[in-house]
Design a protein around this motif. Structure first.
Motif, PDB file in Angstrom:
ATOM      1  N   GLU A  13     -16.886   2.361   7.733  1.00 31.75           N
ATOM      2  CA  GLU A  13     -15.947   3.438   7.467  1.00 31.75           C
ATOM      3  C   GLU A  13     -15.166   3.157   6.190  1.00 31.75           C
ATOM      4  O   GLU A  13     -15.128   2.027   5.693  1.00 31.75           O
ATOM      5  N   ALA A  14     -14.511   4.162   5.669  1.00 35.78           N
ATOM      6  CA  ALA A  14     -13.662   4.000   4.486  1.00 35.78           C
ATOM      7  C   ALA A  14     -12.372   3.294   4.871  1.00 35.78           C
ATOM      8  O   ALA A  14     -11.857   3.457   5.974  1.00 35.78           O
ATOM      9  N   ALA A  15     -11.843   2.482   3.963  1.00 34.49           N
ATOM     10  CA  ALA A  15     -10.588   1.753   4.201  1.00 34.49           C
ATOM     11  C   ALA A  15      -9.412   2.714   4.086  1.00 34.49           C
ATOM     12  O   ALA A  15      -9.007   3.088   2.978  1.00 34.49           O
ATOM     13  N   ASN A  16      -8.880   3.110   5.217  1.00 32.51           N
ATOM     14  CA  ASN A  16      -7.747   4.034   5.234  1.00 32.51           C
ATOM     15  C   ASN A  16      -6.670   3.515   6.180  1.00 32.51           C
ATOM     16  O   ASN A  16      -6.929   2.727   7.090  1.00 32.51           O
ATOM     17  N   ILE A  17      -5.460   3.984   5.953  1.00 33.38           N
ATOM     18  CA  ILE A  17      -4.331   3.608   6.810  1.00 33.38           C
ATOM     19  C   ILE A  17      -3.995   4.800   7.694  1.00 33.38           C
ATOM     20  O   ILE A  17      -3.672   5.883   7.201  1.00 33.38           O
ATOM     21  N   ASN A  18      -4.081   4.611   9.006  1.00 33.43           N
ATOM     22  CA  ASN A  18      -3.741   5.690   9.928  1.00 33.43           C
ATOM     23  C   ASN A  18      -2.574   5.275  10.818  1.00 33.43           C
ATOM     24  O   ASN A  18      -2.143   4.111  10.825  1.00 33.43           O
ATOM     25  N   GLU A  19      -2.062   6.191  11.572  1.00 31.72           N
ATOM     26  CA  GLU A  19      -0.883   5.965  12.403  1.00 31.72           C
ATOM     27  C   GLU A  19      -1.101   4.878  13.456  1.00 31.72           C
ATOM     28  O   GLU A  19      -0.178   4.163  13.830  1.00 31.72           O
ATOM     29  N   ASN A  20      -2.334   4.759  13.951  1.00 32.23           N
ATOM     30  CA  ASN A  20      -2.606   3.801  15.031  1.00 32.23           C
ATOM     31  C   ASN A  20      -2.430   2.352  14.589  1.00 32.23           C
ATOM     32  O   ASN A  20      -2.009   1.498  15.373  1.00 32.23           O
ATOM     33  N   PHE A  29       0.846  -1.197   0.000  1.00 32.77           N
ATOM     34  CA  PHE A  29       0.000   0.000   0.000  1.00 32.77           C
ATOM     35  C   PHE A  29       0.880   1.246   0.000  1.00 32.77           C
ATOM     36  O   PHE A  29       1.925   1.283   0.668  1.00 32.77           O
ATOM     37  N   ASP A  30       0.461   2.224  -0.750  1.00 36.14           N
ATOM     38  CA  ASP A  30       1.055   3.554  -0.627  1.00 36.14           C
ATOM     39  C   ASP A  30       0.294   4.282   0.477  1.00 36.14           C
ATOM     40  O   ASP A  30      -0.925   4.140   0.597  1.00 36.14           O
ATOM     41  N   ILE A  31       0.980   5.054   1.279  1.00 29.49           N
ATOM     42  CA  ILE A  31       0.342   5.735   2.403  1.00 29.49           C
ATOM     43  C   ILE A  31      -0.780   6.665   1.941  1.00 29.49           C
ATOM     44  O   ILE A  31      -1.743   6.921   2.674  1.00 29.49           O
ATOM     45  N   ASN A  32      -0.665   7.130   0.704  1.00 33.55           N
ATOM     46  CA  ASN A  32      -1.686   8.047   0.170  1.00 33.55           C
ATOM     47  C   ASN A  32      -2.672   7.353  -0.767  1.00 33.55           C
ATOM     48  O   ASN A  32      -3.397   8.018  -1.512  1.00 33.55           O
ATOM     49  N   GLU A  33      -2.706   6.031  -0.739  1.00 33.20           N
ATOM     50  CA  GLU A  33      -3.566   5.276  -1.641  1.00 33.20           C
ATOM     51  C   GLU A  33      -5.042   5.490  -1.298  1.00 33.20           C
ATOM     52  O   GLU A  33      -5.414   5.642  -0.126  1.00 33.20           O
ATOM     53  N   SER A  34      -5.878   5.439  -2.306  1.00 28.37           N
ATOM     54  CA  SER A  34      -7.308   5.659  -2.102  1.00 28.37           C
ATOM     55  C   SER A  34      -7.952   4.467  -1.407  1.00 28.37           C
ATOM     56  O   SER A  34      -7.428   3.346  -1.450  1.00 28.37           O
ATOM     57  N   SER A  35      -9.109   4.715  -0.788  1.00 24.47           N
ATOM     58  CA  SER A  35      -9.831   3.660  -0.072  1.00 24.47           C
ATOM     59  C   SER A  35     -10.242   2.542  -1.017  1.00 24.47           C
ATOM     60  O   SER A  35     -10.176   1.354  -0.666  1.00 24.47           O
ATOM     61  N   ASN A  36     -10.682   2.899  -2.212  1.00 26.89           N
ATOM     62  CA  ASN A  36     -11.109   1.878  -3.171  1.00 26.89           C
ATOM     63  C   ASN A  36      -9.961   0.963  -3.580  1.00 26.89           C
ATOM     64  O   ASN A  36     -10.118  -0.257  -3.698  1.00 26.89           O
ATOM     65  N   ASP A  37      -8.767   1.542  -3.804  1.00 25.62           N
ATOM     66  CA  ASP A  37      -7.596   0.741  -4.186  1.00 25.62           C
ATOM     67  C   ASP A  37      -7.167  -0.182  -3.053  1.00 25.62           C
ATOM     68  O   ASP A  37      -6.785  -1.336  -3.274  1.00 25.62           O
ATOM     69  N   ILE A  38      -7.229   0.327  -1.831  1.00 25.49           N
ATOM     70  CA  ILE A  38      -6.869  -0.498  -0.663  1.00 25.49           C
ATOM     71  C   ILE A  38      -7.827  -1.676  -0.537  1.00 25.49           C
ATOM     72  O   ILE A  38      -7.413  -2.821  -0.355  1.00 25.49           O
ATOM     73  N   ALA A  39      -9.129  -1.398  -0.648  1.00 24.52           N
ATOM     74  CA  ALA A  39     -10.129  -2.464  -0.547  1.00 24.52           C
ATOM     75  C   ALA A  39      -9.969  -3.485  -1.661  1.00 24.52           C
ATOM     76  O   ALA A  39     -10.086  -4.700  -1.452  1.00 24.52           O
ATOM     77  N   ARG A  40      -9.688  -2.998  -2.873  1.00 21.74           N
ATOM     78  CA  ARG A  40      -9.521  -3.909  -4.010  1.00 21.74           C
ATOM     79  C   ARG A  40      -8.329  -4.834  -3.804  1.00 21.74           C
ATOM     80  O   ARG A  40      -8.409  -6.042  -4.084  1.00 21.74           O
ATOM     81  N   LYS A  41      -7.214  -4.302  -3.325  1.00 23.63           N
ATOM     82  CA  LYS A  41      -6.019  -5.130  -3.112  1.00 23.63           C
ATOM     83  C   LYS A  41      -6.258  -6.195  -2.047  1.00 23.63           C
ATOM     84  O   LYS A  41      -5.807  -7.333  -2.175  1.00 23.63           O
ATOM     85  N   ILE A  42      -6.982  -5.822  -0.994  1.00 22.15           N
ATOM     86  CA  ILE A  42      -7.258  -6.801   0.061  1.00 22.15           C
ATOM     87  C   ILE A  42      -8.148  -7.919  -0.460  1.00 22.15           C
ATOM     88  O   ILE A  42      -7.962  -9.098  -0.128  1.00 22.15           O
ATOM     89  N   ILE A  43      -9.112  -7.568  -1.316  1.00 17.54           N
ATOM     90  CA  ILE A  43     -10.009  -8.570  -1.889  1.00 17.54           C
ATOM     91  C   ILE A  43      -9.263  -9.485  -2.854  1.00 17.54           C
ATOM     92  O   ILE A  43      -9.419 -10.711  -2.842  1.00 17.54           O
ATOM     93  N   GLU A  44      -8.432  -8.900  -3.711  1.00 13.33           N
ATOM     94  CA  GLU A  44      -7.707  -9.684  -4.718  1.00 13.33           C
ATOM     95  C   GLU A  44      -6.529 -10.453  -4.131  1.00 13.33           C
ATOM     96  O   GLU A  44      -6.152 -11.509  -4.647  1.00 13.33           O
ATOM     97  N   HIS A  45      -5.946  -9.915  -3.067  1.00 13.70           N
ATOM     98  CA  HIS A  45      -4.769 -10.554  -2.446  1.00 13.70           C
ATOM     99  C   HIS A  45      -4.994 -10.646  -0.937  1.00 13.70           C
ATOM    100  O   HIS A  45      -4.514  -9.794  -0.179  1.00 13.70           O
ATOM    101  N   PRO A  46      -5.711 -11.649  -0.472  1.00 16.96           N
ATOM    102  CA  PRO A  46      -6.067 -11.740   0.951  1.00 16.96           C
ATOM    103  C   PRO A  46      -4.901 -12.161   1.846  1.00 16.96           C
ATOM    104  O   PRO A  46      -4.874 -13.270   2.388  1.00 16.96           O
ATOM    105  N   HIS A  47      -3.919 -11.272   1.976  1.00 17.29           N
ATOM    106  CA  HIS A  47      -2.782 -11.538   2.860  1.00 17.29           C
ATOM    107  C   HIS A  47      -3.083 -11.027   4.268  1.00 17.29           C
ATOM    108  O   HIS A  47      -3.968 -10.184   4.464  1.00 17.29           O
ATOM    109  N   ASN A  48      -2.333 -11.532   5.219  1.00 21.26           N
ATOM    110  CA  ASN A  48      -2.492 -11.066   6.611  1.00 21.26           C
ATOM    111  C   ASN A  48      -1.822  -9.721   6.844  1.00 21.26           C
ATOM    112  O   ASN A  48      -2.305  -8.908   7.640  1.00 21.26           O
ATOM    113  N   HIS A  49      -0.689  -9.494   6.169  1.00 22.33           N
ATOM    114  CA  HIS A  49       0.075  -8.267   6.366  1.00 22.33           C
ATOM    115  C   HIS A  49       0.395  -7.636   5.016  1.00 22.33           C
ATOM    116  O   HIS A  49       0.621  -8.346   4.022  1.00 22.33           O
ATOM    117  N   PHE A  50       0.438  -6.306   5.000  1.00 26.20           N
ATOM    118  CA  PHE A  50       0.811  -5.560   3.808  1.00 26.20           C
ATOM    119  C   PHE A  50       1.858  -4.518   4.193  1.00 26.20           C
ATOM    120  O   PHE A  50       1.763  -3.887   5.254  1.00 26.20           O
TER     121      PHE A  50
END
Length: 426
Positions: free
Chosen positions: A272-279, A224-245
């Motif tokens: 909520e939207a699929a986003n990557i935050n600091e937490n 994932f790119d830190i600035n990646e869109s929610s749709n792209d993040i969700a799509r990658k998780i669906i297409e590549h169901p890994h535990n860690h990215f």
């Protein structure tokens, strides 16, 4: 008749000593140690004799030579009258005494060779540990009884060995070649199953294989790119169901951490939207150099207790990612592979469809090839083709080696995706 009983007794005693000599010398230390662990005191005594065999063999030779001399003296006198009484029925000439002596000598020698030497030694060679633990107590008592002679001859032997700078004791070192030979013998006689044989063989390959042979290469890493869109993040998780990215800024060489997919899925389940935050971002990235062997990598994972590692080269560039499962597959092989995971698929009796990332050591086992040429320069089958051609291969190009044809079937960009390996039939 009493002389014949003495001869029989001498043959029996000589057989016991000959059997003891071979059994204690041929007993396998590994098997004896297993017997010691099971509580066998006699097996421990056999091991003790093997560690300091000088006195034991001195006693054996003293006893055997004494019995042989005594048997020669008694035997000829005991058998000659019986032999002469038989020969006289056919011959009564002047050579009767000499002929009786020669036949008696031959009979006594034959009896000692057969019953005091060959048969007992064959038995001892067939089951050395069983015989050794049965005779060790009596042999120790005989050694004690002959202590003065044993000390004299053993000391003299040690002195001669020292003069010629020959080691007085055997140094037993179990090498990899010894273990492999035992494995081959076990597999040949059926005491070692094929899966067990392959597994043990793979364990020995751990030191010879490197991370590049089991890792997922850079171009296969989903991140994932830190600035990646929610749709792209969700799509990658669906297409590549890994535990860690992995998470980066721009490209893989600018890693800032990793994220667990369950944290993102938790956001989605909450609406909520699929986003990557600091937490949710873990900045503790585990790095391993690509020059590590599989054995060293396993030890590193054991110390770090991490689910995956980022593999980097000498220029600190990311070249791949490896998990504990990847390492386990490196030596467990087919035991943990699932349908669809196979790198080598046999099409028919003489051809195989092979993934370009297949380690050459794995393909060598399937094709029964001793070793690929200059194997230290590459890890994978694709690497073998590139090294052999001295350039990037194209689709339908091939090379021949060790009676097999290695043909490129599919190329994606500059990466060799698949090969067809077929046996060259005359």
């Amino acid at each position: 008749m009493s002389d014949l009983l003495v001869i029989a007794l001498l043959i029996l005693i000589s057989a016991l000593f000959a059997m003891s000599e071979i059994a204690i010398a041929a007993s396998r230390k590994i098997k004896l140690r297993v017997m010691v662990d099971e509580g066998s005191a006699k097996a421990a005594a056999v091991l003790s004799l093997q560690e300091q065999p000088g006195a034991f063999f001195a006693m054996i030779q003293i006893a055997l030579n004494a019995i042989a001399i005594l048997g020669g003296i008694v035997g000829e006198q005991a058998l000659s009258p019986y032999v002469e009484s038989i020969i006289v029925m056919f011959y009564q000439g002047p050579l009767l005494d000499q002929l009786s002596f020669m036949v008696s000598f031959f009979l006594i020698t034959s009896l000692f060779i057969l019953f005091a030497d060959l048969l007992p030694k064959r038995v001892a060679m067939i089951m050395p540990e069983v015989v050794a633990v049965r005779v060790v107590s009596s042999m120790r008592w005989v050694s004690f009884a002959l202590t003065p002679l044993v000390l004299f001859f053993n000391g003299l032997t040690n002195l001669i060995l020292k003069l010629f700078k020959v080691p007085a004791e055997r140094e037993d070192i179990v090498t990899t070649e010894d273990i492999v030979a035992m494995m081959d013998a076990g597999a040949e006689y059926g005491s070692l199953q094929k899966q067990e044989y392959d597994l043990i063989g793979n364990v020995f390959d751990l030191e010879a294989r490197f991370l590049s042979s089991v890792m997922s290469p850079r171009e296969q890493i989903v991140y994932f790119d830190i600035n990646e869109s929610s749709n792209d993040i969700a799509r990658k998780i669906i297409e590549h169901p890994h535990n860690h990215f992995l998470v980066c800024t721009g490209n893989l060489d600018k890693l800032i951490g990793s994220v667990e997919s369950k944290d993102i899925l938790r956001q989605v389940l909450k609406g909520e939207a699929a986003n990557i935050n600091e937490n949710m971002l873990s900045k503790d990235i585990f790095y391993l150099p690509e020059t590590l062997s599989l054995s060293e990598a396993l030890n590193a994972f054991k110390a770090a207790v991490q689910p995956f590692a980022v593999v980097v080269n000498e220029y600190a560039l990311v070249v791949g990612i490896v998990t504990v499962k990847d390492l386990m597959k490196g030596f467990m092989g087919d035991l943990i592979s699932h349908q669809g995971d196979e790198l080598i698929i046999q099409r028919d009796e003489h051809s195989w469809l092979v993934d370009g990332l297949t380690p050459v050591v794995e393909l060598a086992k399937v094709l029964d090839i001793e070793e690929f040429p200059e194997q230290m320069h590459y890890e994978t089958v694709a690497g073998f083709l590139i090294y052999s051609m001295k350039r990037l291969p194209k689709r339908a190009e091939y090379i021949q080696f060790s009676g097999f044809k290695f043909e490129v079937v599919d190329v994606e960009g500059i990466r060799v995706e698949q090969l067809m390996v077929s046996k060259i039939l005359d």
